[in-house]
Design an enzyme around this catalytic site. Structure first.
Site, PDB file in Angstrom:
ATOM      1  N   GLN C 222       0.916  -1.173   0.012  1.00  0.00           N
ATOM      2  CA  GLN C 222      -0.097   0.119   0.055  1.00  0.00           C
ATOM      3  C   GLN C 222       0.833   1.306  -0.009  1.00  0.00           C
ATOM      4  O   GLN C 222       0.269   2.389  -0.055  1.00  0.00           O
ATOM      5  CB  GLN C 222      -0.703  -0.213   1.221  1.00  0.00           C
ATOM      6  CG  GLN C 222      -1.877  -1.055   1.420  1.00  0.00           C
ATOM      7  CD  GLN C 222      -2.762  -1.152   2.672  1.00  0.00           C
ATOM      8  OE1 GLN C 222      -2.754  -2.233   3.132  1.00  0.00           O
ATOM      9  NE2 GLN C 222      -3.402  -0.190   2.901  1.00  0.00           N
ATOM     10  N   GLU C 739     -12.545   4.505   5.913  1.00  0.00           N
ATOM     11  CA  GLU C 739     -12.629   3.792   7.219  1.00  0.00           C
ATOM     12  C   GLU C 739     -13.693   4.133   8.085  1.00  0.00           C
ATOM     13  O   GLU C 739     -14.110   3.394   8.911  1.00  0.00           O
ATOM     14  CB  GLU C 739     -11.303   4.040   7.713  1.00  0.00           C
ATOM     15  CG  GLU C 739     -10.296   3.602   6.871  1.00  0.00           C
ATOM     16  CD  GLU C 739      -8.932   3.754   7.282  1.00  0.00           C
ATOM     17  OE1 GLU C 739      -7.916   2.899   7.186  1.00  0.00           O
ATOM     18  OE2 GLU C 739      -8.473   4.730   7.994  1.00  0.00           O
TER      19      GLU C 739
END
Ligand SMILES: Cc1cc2nc3c(=O)[nH]c(=O)nc-3n(C[C@H](O)[C@H](O)[C@H](O)COP(=O)(O)OP(=O)(O)OC[C@H]3O[C@@H](n4cnc5c(N)ncnc54)[C@H](O)[C@@H]3O)c2cc1C
Ligand code: FES
Ligand code: FES
Lengths: 290, 173, 785
Positions: C222, C739
Site C-alpha cells: 500500500q 474507514e
C-alpha cells in the site's frame, strides 16, 4: 499449500477400483468429490501414496427409488440432492440437509457417500442418515455387503470399511405415509461445520401418534450420535409440545459435546435441545400434511 | 510421474504433462496462462478460484488437474465475446459490483452459473448462490445488485443491446 | 454549510462515473502479484515455528538441500552474517527477519527454502529439521506485566515486557472533574484482536541484478515509496538502485503497509541464487504472522451531571502488541490517534493513558480500516455514552443530542488537543433518526418487549480523524506524511497523473481522474492515473488510514491548479488579452464578458508545445507536494436495529442505516461502495471475529475456517445516506471516507444488542457478540425457546 507427491490412478469399474485398493491397501486413498481429502492433503495431514479416483467409474451417480429404498449412488453430489425434485418433494429431511452442507460450490463436487466415509462427527449427512436409518452398501474383494449406518460409523474419522472396500451406495428406506423430517443446524456462517445440528425423521400412525422416530445428533460427540432415549420417548405419543420438549431434553442428555471455538459444551448441549424442539415441530407438521 | 491431460478452457484445448498433485487452479493459471482465476486461501473457503466445470461452478483449488482431464472449463477470460462484455460484466461495471477485483472473477462465474440455472432468481437466491465466494471489499450488496441486474439484461430487459464498449469510463446509468 | 446530498455544482466531481479500472478486472486482465512470472524465477517457502516461545537448539538444512530442486536454505544465522537478522519496525523497535536464538510467537519465520518450483520449495520446507526447547509462554498482556513474568525480549536493554506508556490530556483537570461529578460510570471494554485479511494474501518477487547492483521488488504494497526507503535502510542498497513496483493489489486494509520478513528473505534469496525469487504467503501465514489489528483492553470512565451533561473522560488501556512493537503508526503517536476518544461530545477534560505490552503473539496492532486506532476510540466512547444513558435512564439519542458539539462551535478544540475542522452534528443526528423512523421503532420495541420479544436499537455518532497528516505532527521513520501528485498534459490535451499512493480497490484511477478532469476542464476518459511504481511516481507515503483523498486527492487538485495557472498565461497569449481579463468557466478560459472568446485546455496544451508565449518554458506539467494544514474530521450517525432469537441467542440485524458526512463527495457510487465494505467488516468484528490463543500460545484462528468472514447470506442489507459539510481547509472540501464505516459501526451493533437486553440489567457485552454470549444472558434471565 501444496500436497506431498502421490501416484494417481483412475479405475473404470468398481472391480478395478477394489483390486487397486487391495493392491495398495493403507497406502491408497479413494478420492470422490475431494472436498474433504484435498484440503487435508494440502495441509499434508493426509499423504496417500496412491490416489484412486473413483470419479471416472460410470454408473455410480444414480439417485432413484427402487425396491423400497431411495438409492444414492456413490458419486451423487450434495448439489444433486439439493436440486432433485424427488428429494425436495418426498424427503424433507434430506432436502433440508442438502441445503446446509458446506457451500454451493463445495456441494457441486462433494458426495454423500464420501461424507459418510469421512466420518467427521460434524458431517451433516451422517446425522441425517442416522435419523433416516440408512444403510451403506460396500463393495470389496468378496462382493457386496450392507452395513447399517450405526454400525458403519465406528469412531471419529473411522468407519467399518476395510482398506480394500469401497462404498458404492447409500440407501434410505422410503418413508411411509404420514412421515416427515427436518434438519436444524446452527453454523457460525454459511460454509461452516455445525456448532450443533439435529436430524429428525418421524412417521405418525393414523391416530397421529408417533409410530417411528429417528434422531441423529451432529457435532456434539466424538462421532455422530443417535438420541435413542429421545426416540423411544416419542414412539406411541402424539407429537404435542410436551412430548416434543421431553424428547428434546433427552436428546440433550444424549449429547457428548466438548468445548471449542464454536462454543462451550454447555451451549452445544442446550442447542441440541432447542434444535430438537424445532426439528420435531416442523417434522410433525410435515408428517401431518404428508 | 507426469500424466498427459487435455482440458478445454473457454473453447480452447490445452494439453500438458502434469504432476498428479498439480491443482486445477495452478493448471489454469500457470499452464494455460489464464491468471484471471485467483487464489485466496488453502481451505476451500474463499471461492476466488471459482470456475465453471462441465456446467457447474466449483472451486478449482480443490480439484487436481488430472481429475479434470477431458473436462470443459469456463473462466472469466471466456465471458466477453468478440470484445463485447457478457451482461454480467456490464452489470458489475454499472452497479459497482467490484472494488479490488480479486474476488470478481469467482463472483462472475458463480453468478453466471446461477443465471444459467435460474434466469430469474430472487435476492435471497442470489445471496445463497454466492455464499461460497468471499468478498472483503464490497459488503456484497452491489454484487447482489449486479447479478440481479444481469438477470434482467439476460432476460431481455433494458440495456441488453447497448453495452458500453470495453475499456472506457463513462457515467453509470 | 450543511445539506443533504443534492445536485453537484461541478461538472465531473460528484458524478457516479463508472470506474476506469474495472474493465481489466472484469475480464481477468488485472495484474496481481502472483500473476507475474519472470524468466528463471525461483520460489520460496518459509519454515515457521510451531511454538510460541522456544529456544532454537539446532536447525538441520541437509534433508531440505537433498530435495531435488532446492537451491538454498536460509536461516537466521545466515542472515546474521549479512547483518540482516533484524530489521527496524515502523514504530522504533526491531524485529527478527528469521529467528535468531529463539522464537517469540507461533508461526514466526525460522528458515526459508528457495527452489526451482513451488512444489520443491514446499517439499524442502517440510524437510528442514528444527529442534526447539520450549520456554514459558506469555499470552495474557496483564500477566505479562506481573513482576515474575518471563522476559520475552532479551535483545532489549529494559528487562520488562512493558514497552511504553503514552499519556494525553490533563490529568489534574480530569481528576478534579471526577471528584466533583454527580454521576460516574466505569466499564471494562475490550476491542478484540482482529485481522484485515485482504482476499489476496501478501507476496513479492525479489529480482536482484548483481552486475547492476539493482533490485526490483514487485510487492503487494500500500506504500511502495516507504518500502523503498525502508529497504534501502535494511539492505544498504543505494535507494536509487531500488525499484518497488506494487501491481494491482487485491485488498489491503492496512495489512499491506508493513515490510514483512518474507520480503527481506526473498531479496537475500535472490542475491544468493542470482534468480528472481517469488514468495506468496499462504492464508495461514497471512492470518498468523502478518499484522493483526486492535487488541485493546480499555477501561473507560465518564463523569457527568445528573441531567446528562458530560464533563470528563478517563481512559486506561493495556495494548497487546505481540512480540515486536511493529505497528504502523506515525512516530509521535505510539497509540495512533486513539486520544480522539472524546468523540463528538463537549467534554471539558480528558485523560488517556495507554500501556503497550509484549506477549508471545504475532506483531501488529494498527490495520484494518482503523485510521490509526480511531476505531478503538470511537467504539469506546460510543459504548460508554450508551452505558451513561443506561445509568441515567435516558434515551441514548437524547443523551447524544445534549452533548454533541454544536455547529457554531467549530473549529472545535478537543480536550486532548484536536481541532475538529467542521461539522453540523445535530442536523445529521436528526436526519438519521427521521430517516430510520426512530420514534416508531422505539414504540415497536416497547410493544415487543411487552410480548416477551427481544428487539434493540443502537446508535453510534462517531467522529473520525483522517488525512495524516500535517508534517509538523506526522512522520513515519522521520518521513513527513505529505503526499504528492505529478501531472503531465500532453500536446493533444490528454493527461497522465502519477501519485505516491497505491489503491487496493478504492477506485483511485477514477476518483483522481475526476479531480484532475474537473480542475483542468478535461473528460475523465482523457486522464490516466498511475500509481505504484517508485521509478515513475513522485514520493508519497501511501494509501491507508483513509488518507488518500484528504492528502493525494488534494495534491492532485493543487497540482492541477498549478497547471491551470500556467494555462491561464497561455490562454491570455492565445486570446491576446491580459491574464486578469480571463475567467475559468465551464472547464475553459474565457474573456470576462465575452464568453464566446474562449480556449479549451486542449487548445492550450497544444500551444504549450507548439506555440508557447515568447520567453515561456514550453510544456504543460507540474508536481505538487501537499502538506495538509490540518486533518479532516468526517463523522456520521449509524443506527442498527436487531432482533434476538430467544432459543439460540442469534442476533439478526434487521436494518442498518449509515448517514455519513465526509464533506464533498467526488464519486458517490464509489463512496457508497466503500461504506458498504466498511460496514460489513464492522459487522464481522461485532459478531464473528477474534483471534484467540490457547494457554500455550497456539493460535486457534489460522485460516478462513476459523477466522470468520461473513458471506452474502449473513451480511445485512445496508441503507446509506449523506449529509455534506465540506472541510474548510481541503481544496475540494473532501474529508475521506474509506474507514468511517468500520470506525463507526461496531458500536452501533453492540449498542443495539445491549439495548435489546438492557431491561434484563445488561450494560455491556464484549465483542464478538456470539450467540453463546447472548444465550448465557437469556438463560440466566430465565428466557428460553
Ligand atoms: C469449505 C468446506 C466446508 C464444508 N462444510 C461442510 C459441512 O458444513 N458439513 C458437512 O457435512 N461437510 C462439509 N464439508 C465436507 C464436504 O461435505 C465433503 O464433500 C465431504 O465430507 C466428503 O465428500 P467427498 O466426496 O468430497 O469426499 P472426498 O474428499 O473425496 O473423500 C473423503 C474421504 O472419504 C473417502 N471416500 C470417499 N468416497 C468414498 C467411497 N465411495 N468409498 C470409500 N471411500 C471413500 C476418501 O478416501 C476420504 O478418506 C465441507 C468441505 C469444505 C471444503
Ligand atoms: S482459493 Fe480459496 S476456495 Fe479456492
Ligand atoms: S472486490 Fe475485493 S475482495 Fe471482492
Amino acid at each position: 499449500m501444496i500436497p506431498a507427491a502421490f501416484e494417481y490412478v483412475a479405475p473404470r469399474s468398481v472391480a478395478e477400483a477394489v483390486a487397486l485398493l487391495r493392491q495398495h491397501s493403507y497406502d491408497a486413498k479413494v478420492i470422490a468429490g475431494g472436498q474433504s481429502l484435498i484440503p487435508m492433503m494440502r495441509f499434508r495431514m493426509a499423504q496417500p501414496k496412491v490416489l484412486v479416483d473413483i470419479g471416472r467409474i460410470p454408473g455410480l451417480d444414480y439417485l432413484r427409488e427402487e425396491d423400497g429404498y431411495l438409492r444414492i449412488g456413490a458419486l451423487v453430489r450434495h448439489a444433486t440432492m439439493e436440486h432433485s425434485p424427488l428429494i425436495q418433494e418426498r424427503y424433507p429431511l434430506l432436502a433440508a440437509t442438502a441445503r446446509v452442507v458446506a457451500d454451493p460450490l463445495v456441494r457441486n463436487l462433494g458426495t454423500v457417500a464420501g461424507s459418510l466415509v469421512h466420518a467427521d462427527p460434524a458431517g451433516d449427512w451422517a446425522a441425517a442418515m442416522m435419523a433416516a436409518r440408512a444403510q451403506v452398501v460396500v463393495a470389496g474383494p468378496d462382493g457386496e455387503r450392507v452395513i447399517g449406518i450405526d454400525d458403519f460409523l465406528v469412531d471419529t474419522f473411522t468407519t467399518a470399511l476395510e482398506p480394500d472396500e469401497l462404498v458404492v451406495e447409500v440407501r434410505v428406506p422410503i418413508p411411509g405415509p404420514r412421515s416427515g423430517g427436518d434438519y436444524q443446524k446452527i453454523e457460525r456462517k454459511v460454509g461452516d461445520f455445525a456448532t450443533a445440528a439435529v436430524a429428525v425423521q418421524v412417521t405418525l400412525d393414523e391416530a397421529g401418534r408417533c409410530q417411528q422416530a429417528g434422531i441423529g445428533l451432529c457435532a456434539v460427540g466424538p462421532i455422530t450420535l443417535r438420541a435413542a432415549a429421545a426416540e423411544e420417548a416419542l414412539v406411541g405419543q402424539p407429537l404435542d409440545e410436551a412430548t416434543i420438549r421431553k424428547a428434546a431434553a433427552l436428546a440433550a442428555e444424549a449429547a457428548q459435546p466438548t468445548s471449542d471455538t464454536r462454543g462451550s459444551a454447555e451451549y452445544k448441549r442446550d442447542m441440541v435441545r432447542v434444535l430438537t424442539i424445532r426439528a420435531l415441530r416442523s417434522a410433525a407438521a410435515r408428517a401431518l400434511k404428508a | 510421474m507426469g500424466h498427459r491431460i487435455a482440458v478445454t478452457i473457454n473453447g480452447q484445448r490445452y494439453e500438458a504433462e502434469v504432476e498428479p498433485r498439480l491443482l486445477l487452479v495452478h493448471f489454469i493459471r500457470e499452464v494455460a496462462g489464464l491468471t484471471g482465476t485467483h487464489i485466496g486461501c488453502d481451505t476451500t473457503s474463499c471461492g476466488a478460484c471459482t470456475v465453471i466445470l462441465n456446467g457447474k461452478p466449483i472451486k478449482s483449488c480443490t480439484m487436481f488437474a488430472v481429475q479434470a482431464d477431458g473436462s470443459e472449463i469456463r473462466t472469466v477470460e471466456g465471458l466477453a465475446q468478440n470484445g463485447e462484455f457478457h451482461p454480467i460484466q456490464k452489470a458489475f461495471w454499472e452497479c459497482h459490483g467490484l472494488q479490488c477485483g480479486y474476488c470478481t472473477p469467482g463472483m462472475l462465474m458463480a453468478g453466471v452459473a446461477l443465471l444459467e440455472r435460474n434466469p430469474n432468481p430472487t435476492e435471497d437466491e442470489v445471496r445463497r448462490a454466492i455464499s461460497g465466494n468471499l468478498c472483503r471489499c464490497t459488503g456484497y450488496q452491489n454484487i447482489v445488485k449486479s447479478i440481479l441486474r444481469a438477470a434482467e439484461m439476460m432476460r431481455g430487459g433494458a440495456g441488453v443491446a447497448s453495452g458500453s464498449p470495453v475499456g472506457r469510463g463513462s457515467p453509470a446509468q | 454549510m450543511s445539506a443533504t446530498l443534492t445536485e453537484s455544482p461541478h461538472r465531473v466531481l460528484g458524478q457516479p462515473i463508472k470506474r476506469k479500472e474495472d474493465p481489466r478486472f472484469l475480464t481477468g486482465q488485472g495484474r496481481y502479484l502472483d500473476d507475474i512470472k519472470l524468466p528463471n524465477m525461483a520460489y520460496m517457502a518459509i519454515v515457521r515455528s510451531p511454538y510460541a516461545h522456544a529456544r532454537i537448539v539446532s536447525i538441520n538444512k541437509e534433508p531440505a538441500l537433498a530435495v531435488p530442486g532446492v537451491l538454498a536454505v536460509i536461516t537466521g544465522e545466515d542472515l546474521e552474517k549479512l547483518g540482516l537478522a533484524w530489521m527496524p519496525t515502523l514504530n522504533g523497535d526491531q524485529q527478527m527477519v528469521l529467528a535468531v536464538g529463539k522464537v517469540l510467537f507461533q508461526y514466526q519465520e525460522v528458515a526459508a527454502v528457495i527452489a526451482t518450483s513451488r512444489e520443491a520449495a514446499y517439499d524442502g520446507a517440510a524437510a528442514v529439521e528444527v529442534e526447539y526447547d520450549p520456554l514459558p509462554v506469555v499470552v495474557d498482556p496483564f500477566k505479562a506485566l506481573e513482576p515474575d513474568a518471563p522476559i520475552l525480549r532479551e535483545d532489549r536493554k529494559e528487562k520488562s515486557n512493558h514497552i511504553w506508556r503514552w499519556e494525553s490530556g490533563d490529568k489534574a483537570a480530569t481528576d478534579k472533574a471526577f471528584a466533583e461529578a454527580e454521576v460516574v460510570i466505569k466499564e471494562k471494554i475490550r476491542f478484540p484482536r482482529v485481522h484485515p485479511s485482504p482476499l489476496e494474501p501478501c507476496g513479492c518477487i525479489a529480482d536482484y541484478n548483481k552486475t547492476q547492483n539493482h533490485l526490483t521488488l514487485y510487492v503487494t504494497s500500500q506504500a511502495p515509496h516507504a518500502y523503498r526507503t525502508v529497504l534501502a535502510m535494511v539492505t544498504k542498497l543505494p535507494e536509487h538502485q531500488i525499484r518497488v513496483i506494487s501491481p494491482d493489489v487485491g485488498g489491503g486494509f492496512g495489512n499491506k503497509v508493513p515490510v514483512y520478513p518474507g520480503y527481506v528473505v526473498a531479496i537475500v534469496g535472490s542475491m544468493l541464487t542470482g534468480r528472481p525469487v517469488k514468495w506468496v504467503e499462504t492464508r495461514t501465514e497471512n492470518l498468523a504472522s502478518t499484522h493483526f489489528a486492535r487488541d485493546y483492553h480499555m477501561t473507560v470512565e465518564i463523569a457527568a451531571t445528573r441531567e446528562g451533561q458530560v464533563k470528563a473522560l478517563r481512559v486506561h488501556t493495556v495494548a497487546d502488541h505481540g512480540a515486536f512493537d511493529a505497528q504502523a503508526v506515525p512516530s509521535k503517536w505510539p497509540a495512533g490517534l486513539f486520544n480522539i476518544c472524546t468523540g463528538s461530545y463537549t467534554f471539558e477534560a480528558a485523560h488517556v493513558v495507554v500501556d503497550a505490552v509484549y506477549t508471545n503473539k504475532a506483531p501488529g496492532g494498527v490495520a484494518h480500516r482503523c485510521s490509526f486506532r480511531v476505531t478503538e476510540a470511537s467504539y469506546l466512547i460510543e459504548r460508554a455514552m450508551d452505558i451513561l444513558a443506561h445509568e441515567l435512564k435516558m434515551d441514548p439519542a437524547e443523551l447524544r443530542r445534549k452533548n454533541l458539539i454544536p455547529a457554531d462551535k467549530f473549529p472545535w478544540k478537543s480536550p486532548t488537543g484536536w481541532v475538529y475542522d467542521s461539522g453540523n452534528y445535530h442536523h445529521t443526528l436528526d436526519y438519521a433518526l427521521n430517516l430510520i423512523g426512530y420514534k416508531e421503532l422505539r414504540k415497536e420495541q416497547a410493544e415487543k418487549r411487552a410480548r416477551g420479544e427481544l428487539m434493540g436499537i443502537g446508535i453510534s455518532f462517531f467522529t473520525e480523524v483522517v488525512g495524516a497528516g500535517p508534517s509538523k505532527h506526522f512522520d513515519i521513520l522521520g518521513i513527513k506524511m505529505f503526499d504528492s501528485a505529478e501531472i503531465r498534459v500532453h500536446p493533444t490535451g490528454k493527461a497522465i497523473v502519477r501519485l505516491g499512493t497505491r489503491h487496493q480497490g478504492q477506485g483511485h484511477e477514477t476518483t483522481y481522474a475526476q479531480i484532475v478532469a474537473e480542475e483542468l476542464g478535461l473528460s475523465p476518459d482523457d486522464v490516466l492515473v498511475e500509481e505504484g511504481d517508485t521509478d515513475t511516481a513522485p514520493y508519497g507515503l501511501g494509501t491507508y488510514a483513509s488518507r488518500s483523498t484528504p492528502t493525494s486527492g488534494a495534491a492532485a487538485a493543487m497540482c492541477a491548479r498549478r497547471i491551470r495557472e500556467k494555462a491561464r498565461k497561455i490562454a491570455a497569449y492565445l486570446l491576446e488579452c491580459g491574464e486578469h481579463d480571463l475567467e475559468w468557466a465551464d472547464g475553459r478560459f474565457q474573456v470576462k464578458g465575452a464568453p464566446h472568446q474562449s480556449v479549451t485546455m486542449q487548445q492550450i496544451a497544444f500551444a504549450a508545445y507548439t506555440n508557447p508565449p515568447p520567453g515561456m518554458e514550453p510544456g504543460l506539467e507540474a508536481t505538487y507536494y501537499y502538506d495538509p494544514p490540518n486533518l479532516t474530521f468526517p463523522y456520521g450517525c449509524y443506527i442498527a436495529v436487531v432482533d434476538i432469537d430467544k432459543g439460540t441467542g442469534e442476533v439478526k440485524v434487521r436494518r442498518f442505516l449509515a448517514v455519513d458526512d465526509c464533506g464533498t463527495i467526488i464519486n458517490p457510487m464509489i463512496v457508497q461502495g466503500q461504506v458498504h465494505g466498511g460496514l460489513t467488516e464492522g459487522f464481522a468484528i461485532a459478531f464473528m471475529q477474534d483471534i484467540v490463543f490457547d494457554e500455550n500460545g497456539n493460535n486457534l484462528v489460522t485460516n478462513f475456517t476459523e477466522y470468520m468472514l461473513p458471506t452474502a447470506v449473513e451480511t445485512p442489507r445496508w441503507e446509506t445516506a449523506h449529509t455534506v459539510t465540506p472541510s474548510p481547509h481541503h481544496p475540494l472540501g473532501a474529508k475521506g471516507v474509506g474507514e468511517s464505516p468500520n470506525v463507526g459501526s461496531p458500536a452501533a451493533f453492540v449498542n443495539a444488542v445491549v439495548d435489546a437486553l438492557s431491561h434484563l440489567g445488561v450494560r455491556h457485552i464484549d465483542m464478538p457478540i456470539t450467540r453463546e454470549k447472548v444465550w448465557r444472558i437469556l438463560r440466566s434471565a430465565g428466557i428460553d425457546e
